[in-house]
Motif scaffolding. Structure first.
Motif, PDB file in Angstrom:
ATOM      1  N   ASP A 191      45.823  48.408  56.405  1.00  0.00           N
ATOM      2  CA  ASP A 191      46.398  47.308  57.179  1.00  0.00           C
ATOM      3  C   ASP A 191      47.372  46.443  56.380  1.00  0.00           C
ATOM      4  O   ASP A 191      48.018  45.562  56.942  1.00  0.00           O
ATOM      5  N   THR A 192      47.437  46.651  55.085  1.00  0.00           N
ATOM      6  CA  THR A 192      48.313  45.809  54.281  1.00  0.00           C
ATOM      7  C   THR A 192      48.826  46.587  53.078  1.00  0.00           C
ATOM      8  O   THR A 192      48.147  47.483  52.555  1.00  0.00           O
ATOM      9  N   GLU A 193      49.995  46.247  52.649  1.00  0.00           N
ATOM     10  CA  GLU A 193      50.566  46.844  51.453  1.00  0.00           C
ATOM     11  C   GLU A 193      50.365  45.959  50.232  1.00  0.00           C
ATOM     12  O   GLU A 193      50.786  46.295  49.123  1.00  0.00           O
ATOM     13  N   GLU A 194      49.699  44.830  50.439  1.00  0.00           N
ATOM     14  CA  GLU A 194      49.444  43.917  49.324  1.00  0.00           C
ATOM     15  C   GLU A 194      48.538  44.601  48.304  1.00  0.00           C
ATOM     16  O   GLU A 194      47.531  45.211  48.656  1.00  0.00           O
ATOM     17  N   VAL A 195      48.894  44.512  47.051  1.00  0.00           N
ATOM     18  CA  VAL A 195      48.108  45.094  45.981  1.00  0.00           C
ATOM     19  C   VAL A 195      47.135  44.048  45.453  1.00  0.00           C
ATOM     20  O   VAL A 195      47.555  43.016  44.911  1.00  0.00           O
ATOM     21  N   VAL A 196      45.845  44.300  45.675  1.00  0.00           N
ATOM     22  CA  VAL A 196      44.797  43.435  45.136  1.00  0.00           C
ATOM     23  C   VAL A 196      44.178  44.175  43.965  1.00  0.00           C
ATOM     24  O   VAL A 196      43.448  45.145  44.136  1.00  0.00           O
ATOM     25  N   LYS A 197      44.492  43.716  42.775  1.00  0.00           N
ATOM     26  CA  LYS A 197      44.106  44.445  41.575  1.00  0.00           C
ATOM     27  C   LYS A 197      43.668  43.436  40.519  1.00  0.00           C
ATOM     28  O   LYS A 197      44.308  42.395  40.355  1.00  0.00           O
ATOM     29  N   LEU A 198      42.546  43.721  39.866  1.00  0.00           N
ATOM     30  CA  LEU A 198      42.087  42.797  38.830  1.00  0.00           C
ATOM     31  C   LEU A 198      41.323  43.545  37.762  1.00  0.00           C
ATOM     32  O   LEU A 198      40.792  44.637  38.006  1.00  0.00           O
ATOM     33  N   SER A 199      41.271  42.938  36.598  1.00  0.00           N
ATOM     34  CA  SER A 199      40.493  43.489  35.494  1.00  0.00           C
ATOM     35  C   SER A 199      39.072  42.962  35.576  1.00  0.00           C
ATOM     36  O   SER A 199      38.836  41.821  35.977  1.00  0.00           O
ATOM     37  N   ALA A 200      38.141  43.803  35.174  1.00  0.00           N
ATOM     38  CA  ALA A 200      36.733  43.423  35.235  1.00  0.00           C
ATOM     39  C   ALA A 200      36.290  42.852  33.898  1.00  0.00           C
ATOM     40  O   ALA A 200      36.738  43.297  32.841  1.00  0.00           O
ATOM     41  N   PRO A 201      35.389  41.858  33.926  1.00  0.00           N
ATOM     42  CA  PRO A 201      34.912  41.280  32.661  1.00  0.00           C
ATOM     43  C   PRO A 201      33.990  42.222  31.902  1.00  0.00           C
ATOM     44  O   PRO A 201      33.798  42.049  30.700  1.00  0.00           O
ATOM     45  N   GLN A 202      33.429  43.187  32.584  1.00  0.00           N
ATOM     46  CA  GLN A 202      32.559  44.182  31.956  1.00  0.00           C
ATOM     47  C   GLN A 202      32.857  45.553  32.561  1.00  0.00           C
ATOM     48  O   GLN A 202      33.525  45.671  33.589  1.00  0.00           O
ATOM     49  N   PHE A 227      31.992  43.724  49.440  1.00  0.00           N
ATOM     50  CA  PHE A 227      31.806  44.701  48.380  1.00  0.00           C
ATOM     51  C   PHE A 227      31.028  44.043  47.243  1.00  0.00           C
ATOM     52  O   PHE A 227      31.298  42.893  46.867  1.00  0.00           O
ATOM     53  N   TRP A 228      30.084  44.802  46.680  1.00  0.00           N
ATOM     54  CA  TRP A 228      29.326  44.356  45.514  1.00  0.00           C
ATOM     55  C   TRP A 228      29.637  45.293  44.357  1.00  0.00           C
ATOM     56  O   TRP A 228      29.745  46.503  44.531  1.00  0.00           O
ATOM     57  N   VAL A 229      29.782  44.724  43.180  1.00  0.00           N
ATOM     58  CA  VAL A 229      30.219  45.486  42.006  1.00  0.00           C
ATOM     59  C   VAL A 229      29.171  45.335  40.905  1.00  0.00           C
ATOM     60  O   VAL A 229      28.714  44.218  40.610  1.00  0.00           O
ATOM     61  N   LEU A 230      28.823  46.453  40.291  1.00  0.00           N
ATOM     62  CA  LEU A 230      27.760  46.455  39.282  1.00  0.00           C
ATOM     63  C   LEU A 230      28.307  46.822  37.908  1.00  0.00           C
ATOM     64  O   LEU A 230      29.071  47.780  37.766  1.00  0.00           O
ATOM     65  N   SER A 231      27.904  46.039  36.915  1.00  0.00           N
ATOM     66  CA  SER A 231      28.181  46.356  35.513  1.00  0.00           C
ATOM     67  C   SER A 231      26.845  46.592  34.812  1.00  0.00           C
ATOM     68  O   SER A 231      25.786  46.461  35.429  1.00  0.00           O
ATOM     69  N   PRO A 232      26.815  46.938  33.536  1.00  0.00           N
ATOM     70  CA  PRO A 232      25.538  47.181  32.859  1.00  0.00           C
ATOM     71  C   PRO A 232      24.603  45.980  32.812  1.00  0.00           C
ATOM     72  O   PRO A 232      23.404  46.149  32.613  1.00  0.00           O
ATOM     73  N   SER A 233      25.128  44.765  33.008  1.00  0.00           N
ATOM     74  CA  SER A 233      24.247  43.598  32.932  1.00  0.00           C
ATOM     75  C   SER A 233      24.493  42.558  34.026  1.00  0.00           C
ATOM     76  O   SER A 233      23.802  41.545  34.062  1.00  0.00           O
ATOM     77  N   LYS A 234      25.434  42.811  34.929  1.00  0.00           N
ATOM     78  CA  LYS A 234      25.770  41.805  35.934  1.00  0.00           C
ATOM     79  C   LYS A 234      25.957  42.453  37.304  1.00  0.00           C
ATOM     80  O   LYS A 234      26.401  43.606  37.421  1.00  0.00           O
ATOM     81  N   LEU A 235      25.639  41.658  38.319  1.00  0.00           N
ATOM     82  CA  LEU A 235      25.975  42.003  39.703  1.00  0.00           C
ATOM     83  C   LEU A 235      26.999  40.988  40.188  1.00  0.00           C
ATOM     84  O   LEU A 235      26.789  39.772  40.084  1.00  0.00           O
ATOM     85  N   PHE A 236      28.117  41.499  40.731  1.00  0.00           N
ATOM     86  CA  PHE A 236      29.204  40.633  41.184  1.00  0.00           C
ATOM     87  C   PHE A 236      29.449  40.828  42.680  1.00  0.00           C
ATOM     88  O   PHE A 236      29.247  41.919  43.224  1.00  0.00           O
ATOM     89  N   GLN A 237      29.912  39.778  43.301  1.00  0.00           N
ATOM     90  CA  GLN A 237      30.490  39.878  44.638  1.00  0.00           C
ATOM     91  C   GLN A 237      32.008  39.943  44.478  1.00  0.00           C
ATOM     92  O   GLN A 237      32.603  39.160  43.733  1.00  0.00           O
ATOM     93  N   PHE A 238      32.642  40.904  45.170  1.00  0.00           N
ATOM     94  CA  PHE A 238      34.094  41.028  45.094  1.00  0.00           C
ATOM     95  C   PHE A 238      34.736  40.091  46.120  1.00  0.00           C
ATOM     96  O   PHE A 238      34.467  40.177  47.318  1.00  0.00           O
ATOM     97  N   ASP A 239      35.557  39.178  45.626  1.00  0.00           N
ATOM     98  CA  ASP A 239      36.280  38.229  46.474  1.00  0.00           C
ATOM     99  C   ASP A 239      37.716  38.718  46.595  1.00  0.00           C
ATOM    100  O   ASP A 239      38.527  38.560  45.679  1.00  0.00           O
ATOM    101  N   LYS A 299      37.351  49.878  34.246  1.00  0.00           N
ATOM    102  CA  LYS A 299      37.889  48.682  33.595  1.00  0.00           C
ATOM    103  C   LYS A 299      38.585  47.762  34.590  1.00  0.00           C
ATOM    104  O   LYS A 299      38.572  46.547  34.440  1.00  0.00           O
ATOM    105  N   GLN A 300      39.236  48.367  35.581  1.00  0.00           N
ATOM    106  CA  GLN A 300      39.983  47.605  36.577  1.00  0.00           C
ATOM    107  C   GLN A 300      39.492  47.963  37.974  1.00  0.00           C
ATOM    108  O   GLN A 300      38.880  49.007  38.194  1.00  0.00           O
ATOM    109  N   LEU A 301      39.808  47.067  38.900  1.00  0.00           N
ATOM    110  CA  LEU A 301      39.498  47.281  40.302  1.00  0.00           C
ATOM    111  C   LEU A 301      40.780  47.205  41.115  1.00  0.00           C
ATOM    112  O   LEU A 301      41.684  46.416  40.807  1.00  0.00           O
ATOM    113  N   GLN A 302      40.846  48.011  42.175  1.00  0.00           N
ATOM    114  CA  GLN A 302      41.970  47.899  43.105  1.00  0.00           C
ATOM    115  C   GLN A 302      41.431  48.047  44.516  1.00  0.00           C
ATOM    116  O   GLN A 302      40.646  48.963  44.805  1.00  0.00           O
TER     117      GLN A 302
END
Length: 737
Positions: free
Chosen positions: A161-172, A186-198, A153-156
């Motif tokens: 090299d950094t303590e910054e927390v990069v965390k987001l919820s996924a649309p699928q 990084f590329w992220v796959l859902s059941p119907s979409k392919l995303f590029q992680f920014d 459901k979420q990505l982290q």
């Protein structure tokens, strides 16, 4: 199927399906032996239903682990042809307390994702990145020990090299993550979409879509992503940001997982695994020769292995570099260790499927034929190597062949087999067995024509090529004995009851009774001329030469054997029922009899005119056989036409043949990458023959276009006749160096 298997038999020959002929020009020359990749499987079993991707990982040393219910397992007790299990991995004491939720291979080591961190035992344990997703079960490493993780459901994003927390919820729902080292994305796959992680923008950018997507892998040779689904796969070109149409011409389209190794793309499906090779060919791995279960859940790669995790355990596909000479050495040793019974080349029958230790060497209808083919391979081997141990084995098996004649009371009659007395009811076809004059032994009657041609073939090979007085003299004696029996009995093989055996008939009244399109008319004529020529060549007895010319000149046997294969087919409605039964379909046992007989037909031809005719007949038959890519038929054709005999296909057969000769069940009829043909006389099922590694283990008398079989792991065929004969004949003919 042999000539003795009367009931249910399908026989003889017709026009090959013309659309599948490989072309009219074969390649001749010589193959200089170079290493190739020989594959075989090592199996560890356990019920693993319910596992998914990231349940399997291995390191640069090919140490492999499986994750089940937060516990690590590793292979135990398995070796080639001996199945093992998966046992608890207790290598690292602290791991037992970890709630490991996913594992992966990263930079040649195994890394772990638990409810608190990403960590490893490699690199002195310095990889340790805490995260904030307690239910995380998906993760992927970047270039610099950075990781992207997800709980679905979420990505982290985690980085040392950094303590910054990069965390987001996924649309699928998140199914898989793939790192691309060329673009460093990084590329992220859902059941119907392919995303590029920014990472900087802390967002997912949609780049492609599909239906019921399941898995993703980066393929560096083409700088593209491979996206699997439940109905095939498509590619995404990263540079142009375009996706291909869905690819469905693959063995099975329900893809669970995809991964890449060098220039290969590997797919795990609900019906086995397959690899897409850079030349476009597909290698398919299914059922017990390759896998303990059908459903392939995850894939990992070792140094020289591919690990395939299934619902029933783990398969290790070993990819060993080997030459044909090394494969021959292995098969020579294997044959002597597991397949010699009283000197005969025998099948090892397994009373527990797949377990060699439960095997028993049993008799067969064709102990004489299978031993002839193995013994001929050893004759060719000795002619090439002059190996004294090979000569010892030749003598052992030749003694067994000799005893086929002496164990029974019929002059010149070769028994099918013999065994110690008291076991008839436990042997094959008990009604065919007779008591020998020696009360210690029994022998099997009703010998068939396919065995007879095998006898004459091997004795000729030994008499000509093996420089040993006993071997040479004994071989010539046996040729004379057998052929004298046939000639003196009006061209019949006469059994203990004074009657011809069912198939031991070369008399014109029998042979010419068939319509010209029924293959037995051509076959029996070809075989008997070959045998009579061989007998005359080695004995010098005029009766054999006179009989051969009588059959050819007065009874049309030359015309019979020269009849082209294109007219061989079904007898027709106006023919007798026996002829119709014999021509229901193409019989590959007859192919074997033809080609075994071609040694004597061509090599010992009475004159050059006949030799030229016989070459024409042999090449005509080979043209019909070419789509099968049978290494023995191709290499035997090199005897008469070394400049044009399908050398490449011969080597393909020898290299692709599995070294696991357990008669496992195989299935291919479900495959979606095959062009299935309409039912035909030849019983050719597909437009192109599958490699031996994907079909049943079969002798040369079987239909190589058979797609399915139910061997169930109950026997092990001998490589002595299947593989060693074409290899060592090729070495003797110098088409393999």
């Amino acid at each position: 199927m042999t000539k003795s298997n009367f009931y249910g038999m399908t026989l003889l020959l017709a026009v090959w399906v013309q659309s599948t002929v490989l072309g009219q020009s074969g390649s001749g020359g010589t193959y200089y032996d170079t290493p190739f990749i020989q594959e075989y499987a090592i199996i560890n079993t356990k019920d693993l239903s319910g596992l998914s991707q990231q349940s399997l990982a291995s390191n640069r040393s090919s140490y492999v682990q499986v994750l089940e219910n937060n516990q690590l397992l590793h292979p135990a007790g398995a070796q080639f042809q001996v199945w093992g299990t998966l046992a608890s991995d207790q290598t690292y004491l602290p791991m037992a307390a970890k709630k490991v939720q996913a594992i992966d291979s990263y930079q040649g080591e195994i890394v772990y994702l638990d409810d608190k961190s990403v960590f490893a035992n490699a690199w002195a344990g310095t990889l340790f990145l805490k995260h904030q997703l307690p239910a995380a079960r998906i993760f992927e490493g970047g270039s610099n020990f950075d990781f992207l993780i997800s709980d679905g459901k979420q990505l982290q994003y985690l980085s040392p090299d950094t303590e910054e927390v990069v965390k987001l919820s996924a649309p699928q729902e998140i199914l898989a993550i793939q790192y691309d080292p060329i673009q460093e994305k990084f590329w992220v796959l859902s059941p119907s979409k392919l995303f590029q992680f920014d990472q900087r923008g802390k967002k997912l950018i949609e780049v492609a879509s599909g239906k019921n997507l399941t898995s993703i892998a980066f393929y560096s040779p083409k700088n593209e992503l491979i996206i699997g689904s439940d109905s095939g796969y498509f590619t995404f070109d990263i540079a142009s940001k375009t996706q291909s149409p869905l690819v469905t011409k693959i063995p099975w389209t329900d893809i669970n997982v995809v991964d890449t190794k060098d220039d290969q793309i590997w797919f795990g499906t609900s019906k086995g695994a397959f690899a897409l090779n850079p030349d476009g060919e597909i290698s398919y791995y299914f059922l017990e020769r390759w896998l303990p279960g059908e459903d392939v859940l995850d894939i990992s790669f070792g140094k020289d292995e591919v690990f395939l995790l299934t619902d029933k355990g783990l398969s290790t596909i070993v990819q060993k570099e080997m030459t044909l000479a090394e494969k021959a050495e292995y098969f020579d040793e294997y044959t002597q260790k597991y397949h010699l019974r009283n000197g005969f080349n025998s099948t090892l029958n397994l009373y527990t499927p797949g377990k060699i230790e439960t095997g028993r060497l049993d008799d067969s209808d064709n102990d004489g034929l299978w031993t002839s083919m193995y013994l001929a391979s050893q004759g060719f081997k000795y002619a090439v190597t002059k190996d004294p141990e090979t000569l010892v084995q030749i003598k052992q098996s030749l003694m067994a062949m000799d005893r086929l004649f002496t164990v029974n009371p019929v002059d010149g009659f070769p028994s099918r087999s013999f065994e110690r007395s008291g076991y008839i009811e436990k042997l094959s076809d008990p009604d065919r067995w007779q008591h020998a004059p020696d009360p210690e032994w029994d022998w099997k009657s009703t010998t068939s024509s396919d065995e007879v041609i095998g006898h004459v073939f091997v004795y000729a090979v030994l008499a000509e090529l093996v420089e040993d007085d006993w071997v040479k003299n004994k071989s010539i004696e046996l040729i004379d004995t057998l052929m004298t029996h046939i000639v003196d009995n009006d061209m019949y093989l006469i059994d203990f009851d004074g009657k011809p055996t069912l198939w031991g008939k070369w008399n014109p009244d029998y042979v010419n009774n068939f319509p010209i399109q029924v293959g037995d008319r051509k076959l029996n004529s070809s075989n008997i001329v070959s045998m009579l020529q061989t007998a005359y060549h080695f004995t010098g007895k005029e009766k054999f030469k006179e009989k051969a010319f009588e059959l050819m000149d007065e009874y049309g046997y030359l015309e019979n054997l020269m009849r082209p294969m294109e007219i061989i087919g079904q007898a027709g409605d106006g023919s007798d029922s026996y002829s119709q039964m014999l021509s229901e379909a193409w019989n590959h046992s007859d192919d074997e009899m033809y080609f075994v007989g071609y040694w004597g037909l061509y090599r010992y031809a009475f004159n050059e005119e006949l030799k030229a005719k016989f070459k024409e007949s042999i090449v005509d038959h080979w043209q019909a056989e070419r789509p099968e890519k049978d290494g023995l038929w191709d290499i035997m054709t090199a005897l008469v036409q070394p400049e044009k005999f399908d050398l490449e296909e011969s080597i393909w057969f020898l290299q692709k043949h599995p070294i696991d000769l357990i008669n496992w069940s195989v299935q291919n009829s479900h495959r979606k990458d095959l062009q299935i043909l309409e039912p035909n006389f030849r019983r050719q099922t597909t437009s192109q023959v599958l490699p031996p590694s994907e079909t049943r283990v079969a002798r040369h008398n079987a239909n190589r276009f058979g797609l399915d079989s139910n061997g169930n792991g109950r026997s092990i065929y001998s490589p002595g006749d299947i593989w060693l004969l074409p290899y060592w004949m090729g070495r003797y003919l110098e088409v393999i160096q």
